[in-house]
Write a protein that holds these residues in place. Structure first.
Motif, PDB file in Angstrom:
ATOM      1  N   VAL A 128     -41.264  60.232  36.705  1.00 37.53           N
ATOM      2  CA  VAL A 128     -41.169  59.156  37.695  1.00 37.53           C
ATOM      3  C   VAL A 128     -42.167  59.404  38.815  1.00 37.53           C
ATOM      4  CG1 VAL A 128     -38.745  58.643  37.219  1.00 37.53           C
ATOM      5  CG2 VAL A 128     -39.333  60.315  38.996  1.00 37.53           C
ATOM      6  N   THR A 129     -42.606  58.310  39.415  1.00 32.45           N
ATOM      7  CA  THR A 129     -43.428  58.398  40.624  1.00 32.45           C
ATOM      8  C   THR A 129     -42.708  57.682  41.750  1.00 32.45           C
ATOM      9  OG1 THR A 129     -44.653  56.363  40.135  1.00 32.45           O
ATOM     10  CG2 THR A 129     -45.565  58.420  39.282  1.00 32.45           C
ATOM     11  N   VAL A 130     -42.930  58.145  42.972  1.00 30.02           N
ATOM     12  CA  VAL A 130     -42.389  57.499  44.163  1.00 30.02           C
ATOM     13  C   VAL A 130     -43.499  57.398  45.197  1.00 30.02           C
ATOM     14  CG1 VAL A 130     -40.035  58.323  43.749  1.00 30.02           C
ATOM     15  CG2 VAL A 130     -41.605  59.691  45.156  1.00 30.02           C
ATOM     16  N   TYR A 131     -43.260  56.590  46.214  1.00 35.06           N
ATOM     17  CA  TYR A 131     -44.246  56.458  47.282  1.00 35.06           C
ATOM     18  C   TYR A 131     -44.307  57.761  48.086  1.00 35.06           C
ATOM     19  CZ  TYR A 131     -46.648  54.654  51.393  1.00 35.06           C
ATOM     20  OH  TYR A 131     -47.538  54.467  52.415  1.00 35.06           O
ATOM     21  N   LEU A 132     -45.460  58.012  48.671  1.00 31.35           N
ATOM     22  CA  LEU A 132     -45.740  59.286  49.356  1.00 31.35           C
ATOM     23  C   LEU A 132     -44.595  59.786  50.228  1.00 31.35           C
ATOM     24  CD1 LEU A 132     -49.480  58.841  50.441  1.00 31.35           C
ATOM     25  CD2 LEU A 132     -48.551  60.491  48.799  1.00 31.35           C
ATOM     26  N   ASP A 133     -44.076  58.908  51.119  1.00 24.00           N
ATOM     27  CA  ASP A 133     -43.052  59.378  52.061  1.00 24.00           C
ATOM     28  C   ASP A 133     -41.651  58.879  51.735  1.00 24.00           C
ATOM     29  OD1 ASP A 133     -43.183  56.733  52.721  1.00 24.00           O
ATOM     30  OD2 ASP A 133     -43.775  57.025  54.818  1.00 24.00           O
ATOM     31  N   ALA A 138     -36.962  59.960  46.065  1.00 24.57           N
ATOM     32  CA  ALA A 138     -37.156  61.258  45.408  1.00 24.57           C
ATOM     33  C   ALA A 138     -35.843  62.027  45.334  1.00 24.57           C
ATOM     34  CB  ALA A 138     -38.221  62.059  46.154  1.00 24.57           C
ATOM     35  N   GLU A 139     -35.065  61.956  46.412  1.00 24.51           N
ATOM     36  CA  GLU A 139     -33.782  62.654  46.443  1.00 24.51           C
ATOM     37  C   GLU A 139     -32.809  62.082  45.414  1.00 24.51           C
ATOM     38  OE1 GLU A 139     -30.638  65.167  47.815  1.00 24.51           O
ATOM     39  OE2 GLU A 139     -32.818  65.251  48.070  1.00 24.51           O
ATOM     40  N   ILE A 140     -32.797  60.745  45.278  1.00 25.59           N
ATOM     41  CA  ILE A 140     -31.915  60.115  44.287  1.00 25.59           C
ATOM     42  C   ILE A 140     -32.298  60.553  42.879  1.00 25.59           C
ATOM     43  CG2 ILE A 140     -31.221  57.910  43.265  1.00 25.59           C
ATOM     44  CD1 ILE A 140     -31.617  56.688  46.090  1.00 25.59           C
ATOM     45  N   TRP A 141     -33.599  60.519  42.592  1.00 25.96           N
ATOM     46  CA  TRP A 141     -34.057  60.916  41.262  1.00 25.96           C
ATOM     47  C   TRP A 141     -33.668  62.369  40.944  1.00 25.96           C
ATOM     48  CZ3 TRP A 141     -35.023  57.814  37.572  1.00 25.96           C
ATOM     49  CH2 TRP A 141     -35.676  56.586  37.768  1.00 25.96           C
ATOM     50  N   GLU A 142     -33.786  63.241  41.949  1.00 20.51           N
ATOM     51  CA  GLU A 142     -33.562  64.662  41.686  1.00 20.51           C
ATOM     52  C   GLU A 142     -32.078  65.015  41.663  1.00 20.51           C
ATOM     53  OE1 GLU A 142     -35.035  69.044  43.316  1.00 20.51           O
ATOM     54  OE2 GLU A 142     -35.688  67.217  44.333  1.00 20.51           O
ATOM     55  N   GLN A 153     -43.520  62.670  40.880  1.00 18.36           N
ATOM     56  CA  GLN A 153     -44.820  62.732  41.549  1.00 18.36           C
ATOM     57  C   GLN A 153     -44.910  61.666  42.630  1.00 18.36           C
ATOM     58  OE1 GLN A 153     -47.590  62.436  38.183  1.00 18.36           O
ATOM     59  NE2 GLN A 153     -47.718  64.664  38.132  1.00 18.36           N
ATOM     60  N   ARG A 154     -45.609  61.992  43.711  1.00 19.39           N
ATOM     61  CA  ARG A 154     -45.757  61.064  44.840  1.00 19.39           C
ATOM     62  C   ARG A 154     -47.177  60.499  44.841  1.00 19.39           C
ATOM     63  NH1 ARG A 154     -41.721  62.031  49.329  1.00 19.39           N
ATOM     64  NH2 ARG A 154     -40.233  63.559  48.495  1.00 19.39           N
ATOM     65  N   LEU A 155     -47.279  59.148  44.916  1.00 23.64           N
ATOM     66  CA  LEU A 155     -48.572  58.480  44.931  1.00 23.64           C
ATOM     67  C   LEU A 155     -48.655  57.556  46.141  1.00 23.64           C
ATOM     68  CD1 LEU A 155     -48.867  57.582  41.124  1.00 23.64           C
ATOM     69  CD2 LEU A 155     -49.874  59.546  42.319  1.00 23.64           C
ATOM     70  N   GLY A 156     -49.887  57.134  46.473  1.00 26.48           N
ATOM     71  CA  GLY A 156     -50.121  56.352  47.670  1.00 26.48           C
ATOM     72  C   GLY A 156     -49.891  54.863  47.500  1.00 26.48           C
ATOM     73  N   MET A 157     -50.329  54.094  48.498  1.00 30.36           N
ATOM     74  CA  MET A 157     -50.068  52.653  48.518  1.00 30.36           C
ATOM     75  C   MET A 157     -50.756  51.929  47.372  1.00 30.36           C
ATOM     76  SD  MET A 157     -50.102  51.611  52.571  1.00 30.36           S
ATOM     77  CE  MET A 157     -49.341  50.023  52.293  1.00 30.36           C
TER      78      MET A 157
END
Length: 889
Positions: A128-133, A138-142, A153-157
């Motif tokens: 899964v990817t989530v937005y940077l901040d 991210a907490e829900i996924w983990e 992984q965290r990706l930008g706008m």
């Protein structure tokens, strides 16, 4: 897992979770920003934008939306993950659940076992990817879902923030990817390789509002939305790849059959990559997209949606030809597409004939283009090679394109085969010049003039003074004579000529009203005016024939309007205003004029509307319009500024370009007020009766009403009354009783037909035992093939086949029945026992074999299938094909 089952599981999953199931909207919506629906959330835009309240009691919805994206048609097939048509499955929450709910719903469906309604994907292969901040997601996924930190992984706008590209709702995304394995690319997750890691689901957490800006990441977040919404999208085609164990979308159950059909048609083989593979993928993709566009009402044309469809269909034909096809291809390809898509879109079955007809007509027209262009290419190529050169000029390539409609990529292909090199840069330059000329030439083409420069002097310095609103005759001076695009000084008896006068009472065609008919006279000289056209909005060009005498430049003449023509034209044009007003009363303000034609006694009115009008609506429109006639409303005209006209409430129609001064036609105060430069009666009663002839479609989202006015209406009503009187005499009943009498007679005929059908069925069923005596042994099977007496319907055939199959249970047996019904159709049915099906017999496949010999089509399930054809002469061959199939098993 077949694609239609993937769809069903998605819908059932969210239905069980309390979502309202919303059917797919048409690919064509009344959205000024879109040619086609291009995302699953498009039909829900009014709810996300706050323009309308969601009509879903639960505040939750789910849909599988048809989508088309055609911005990069030329790139189709180059990659194997993208299609012009795709199905976007989505679930939506309007102020109900948010991040945790959306994530949980998605994960559950993807990973639940198949026997529990899920897709059964291995959770260890999901990233899964989530937005940077977006720490919350991210907490829900983990912690809630259990995805390891290294697979988040965290990706930008650019990748993980969504907006509609304009100020309004926006929010971060979380995307779900499936790891297809090291054979598809490098390790490291979607941030490293989005080919190996295939995106299958995008979850948009729509909780923010964006401001002005451009691009995907250059805008300001201005605040929170009043409600937090969810918009998610799962790609049906991509999930099908995974669940069907294929490498790309072209190998799935929906597109691979089209490629297989293309192989049969072309003799080429689909394998690997390269130009041929791309062409096969173009054929498969465009065939499906074209079929779905035609299904939703698009027809090929040279503009807008119709132009996109034309490009798609012609690219199919072009690709098939380049692969080796020599005949027509679209009918077979469309039939395959319709077969694969019907389980998900049952409405295809009702539209098969129309879809096939539209595609076949377009292909035949294009094949003629290719034939003429190929001949021209061969001549040019021979000449070039004979001269010892290999240079195929860009100008010649452009001539092929411009004159013959020959596609440049086909020219490039044929040139390469002939050992020639096309000057592509020169071709592109010629194309650019053509686009620059197109706007300048467009107006001249509309008026049928090869060159308007001959009129320029008069347009600029001697515009026509039109006095026809108040006068039907005027003395005038001949300022110009034009013949075949050239200025002349005289016109002789029998010649056609265009006459330019300084003053004219004759109306020039505009606003849907045809130009006046009339005469130009001077002594013994008489010219019959058969049309008047307007050039540059300032110059009246009278198209006339010299009936007697001759006409000289500078001569003084009298121009006269045919009073009967003008009277009839005024009636029709004013009647159009009444029809328009009545339409808006009945259908609402969205029914806006989209074009019209008015000539004496007849009017044709086009309007934007997506549904067929009912008889009751047409009757109400006719009543309102004729009531306005009977009310003898005054018809007033006001000349004012455009701004003042709008303040008065006058309607401006379908993109007309109005000048600083406009003419407002007002009928009965608020009843009708429109900007219009046409001629009109002085009171509505002068229109006479209005007879609506009918209503029809003239394209996607456009309807047409046709009607008579004045004496034409009287003649129409008189003819209808005479017909009713004759029927009344025949039925020996008053005219007011005719509907009941006709209905009673029709009912009796229907009952008689049912009784006859029932007797035939009973007769056939009574003899079913005797039919079994004709059964034969074919290999390991019992086969019964029989032509049933004519007149037996397909339903009766099916019932008989079912009965015969029941008598043959316990052994592998196949029943094939054929008849000819009352409409010369050839219905046929194939039925197989369970034992035959277990040995591999599929009635649906056998029906298609029959259809090939009986010039028809059909389909069904393994144990029972049916179809209809038109060629009973192929019956023996059809039966023989079934025997051969069974022998081979």
């Amino acid at each position: 897992m077949q694609t239609h089952e993937i769809r069903e599981r998605f819908t059932n999953h969210f239905l069980a979770a309390g979502h309202s199931v919303v059917p797919s909207a048409s690919l064509i919506l009344e959205d000024p920003d879109l040619l086609f629906v291009n995302a699953g959330m498009v039909p829900f835009k009014p709810y996300f934008l706050g323009q309308q309240n969601p009509p879903f009691p639960s505040g939750k919805a789910t849909s599988i939306q048809k989508c088309v994206r055609t911005l990069d048609i030329e790139e189709v097939g180059v990659t194997t993950r993208h299609n012009t048509f795709f199905q976007m499955a989505g679930n939506f929450s309007f102020g109900q659940y948010f991040k945790e709910g959306a994530i949980t719903h998605a994960w559950t469906l993807l990973t639940d076992p198949i026997d529990q309604g899920g897709y059964g994907l291995d959770p260890e292969r999901l990233w899964v990817t989530v937005y940077l901040d977006d720490d919350e997601a991210a907490e829900i996924w983990e912690t809630k879902i259990g995805v390891p930190t290294e697979r988040i992984q965290r990706l930008g706008m650019e990748d993980n923030y969504w907006s509609m590209g304009v100020p309004g709702p926006c929010g971060p995304c979380s995307e779900i990817y499936y790891d297809r394995g090291p054979e598809h690319g490098a390790d490291g997750g979607p941030a490293v390789d989005d080919t190996r890691y295939m995106e299958i689901w995008n979850l948009v957490f729509m909780g923010k509002e964006r401001g002005e800006g451009t691009g995907k990441d250059s805008f300001e977040i201005v605040g929170d939305l009043p409600k937090k919404n969810i918009d998610t999208g799962l790609g049906i085609e991509r999930v099908a790849c995974l669940l069907q164990g294929v490498d790309n979308v072209y190998e799935t159950d929906l597109l691979r059959p089209v490629i297989d059909a293309a192989q049969e048609l072309t003799g080429a083989t689909y394998q690997g990559d390269g130009p041929d593979a791309v062409r096969f993928r173009v054929i498969a993709d465009h065939s499906r997209t074209g079929m779905m566009l035609i299904l939703d009402g698009v027809t090929p044309s040279n503009e807008g949606r119709g132009y996109i469809l034309r490009r798609l269909l012609r690219r199919i034909v072009r690709s098939a030809r380049l692969l080796g096809a020599t005949g027509e291809t679209l009918e077979k390809l469309m039939n395959v597409v319709m077969d694969t898509m019907t389980p998900s879109y049952p409405e295809i079955a009702e539209n098969r004939e129309r879809i096939s007809r539209v595609s076949v007509v377009e292909e035949r027209a294009f094949l003629k283009t290719l034939e003429s262009g190929t001949h021209r290419f061969d001549e040019a190529a021979s000449s070039i090679l004979a001269s010892g050169s290999t240079h195929f000029s860009g100008e010649e390539a452009f001539a092929l394109h411009d004159t013959y409609g020959f596609p440049i990529d086909l020219t490039l292909e044929m040139a390469a085969e002939a050992g020639l090199e096309v000057d592509r840069a020169a071709f592109d330059a010629a194309m650019s010049e053509q686009r620059a000329r197109a706007k300048a030439d467009n107006k001249a083409k509309k008026h049928g003039h090869a060159d308007e420069s001959v009129y320029r002097e008069w347009v600029d310095n001697h515009p026509t003074e039109f006095i026809g609103f108040s006068e039907l005759s005027a003395d005038a001076k001949v300022l110009g004579l034009v013949s075949h695009g050239r200025s002349i000084t005289e016109a002789k008896e029998g010649e056609d000529v265009e006459v330019i006068l300084d003053v004219s009472p004759l109306y020039a065609e505009s606003g849907g009203q045809l130009g006046d008919r009339g005469r130009i006279i001077s002594g013994t000289t008489v010219l019959e005016v058969n049309d008047v056209q307007k050039i540059g909005k300032r110059l009246w060009v009278h198209k006339a024939k010299v009936a007697s005498g001759g006409l000289d430049l500078g001569q003084t003449v009298t121009a006269e309007v045919d009073p009967d023509w003008r009277h009839g034209a005024k009636q029709a044009h004013t009647g159009t205003h009444l029809i328009h007003a009545a339409l808006r009363q009945v259908l609402g303000p969205t029914a806006v004029q989209a074009g019209s034609l008015n000539r004496p006694g007849y009017l044709r009115f086009d309007f934007n509307y997506t549904e067929q009008l009912t008889r009751e609506q047409l009757a109400e429109i006719a009543t309102i319009a004729n009531q306005a006639v009977d009310d003898d409303m005054p018809v007033n005209t006001i000349e004012t500024s455009l701004d003042e006209a709008r303040k008065l409430g006058a309607m401006a129609l379908f993109g007309e370009n109005y000048g600083s001064k406009v003419r407002v036609v007002e009928i009965g105060g608020p009843f009708s007020m429109e900007l219009c430069g046409g001629t009109h009666v002085e009171h509505s009663s002068q229109i006479g009766p209005i007879a609506i002839l009918g209503e029809s479609s003239v394209g996607s989202g456009a309807r047409r009403i046709e009607a008579y006015s004045g004496m034409n209406s009287f003649r129409y009503f008189s003819k209808e009354a005479a017909l009713a009187a004759n029927l009344a005499t025949w039925f020996k009943a008053p005219t007011e009783e005719l509907p009941d009498r006709v209905s009673q007679l029709s009912e009796k005929l229907r009952d008689a037909a049912k009784q006859i059908a029932s007797l035939r069925r009973e007769q056939v069923l009574a003899n079913s035992g005797k039919l079994l005596d004709d059964a034969e042994h074919v290999g390991d099977f019992t086969l019964l093939t029989r032509r049933i007496p004519d007149g037996v319907t397909s339903n009766n055939l099916r019932a008989l086949a079912s009965d015969l199959r029941g008598n043959l249970h316990g052994r592998p047996a196949v029943v094939v029945l054929v008849s000819v019904d009352g409409d010369d159709k050839v219905p046929f049915v194939v039925s197989a026992t369970k034992e035959a099906v277990d040995l591999g017999v599929n009635s649906g496949d056998l029906v298609k074999q029959l259809a090939a010999h009986l010039d028809g089509r059909g389909g069904g399930k393994p144990d029972m299938a049916q179809g209809s054809g038109s060629n009973i002469a192929g019956l023996d061959d059809a039966f023989a094909s079934v025997r051969a199939d069974l022998v081979s098993r």
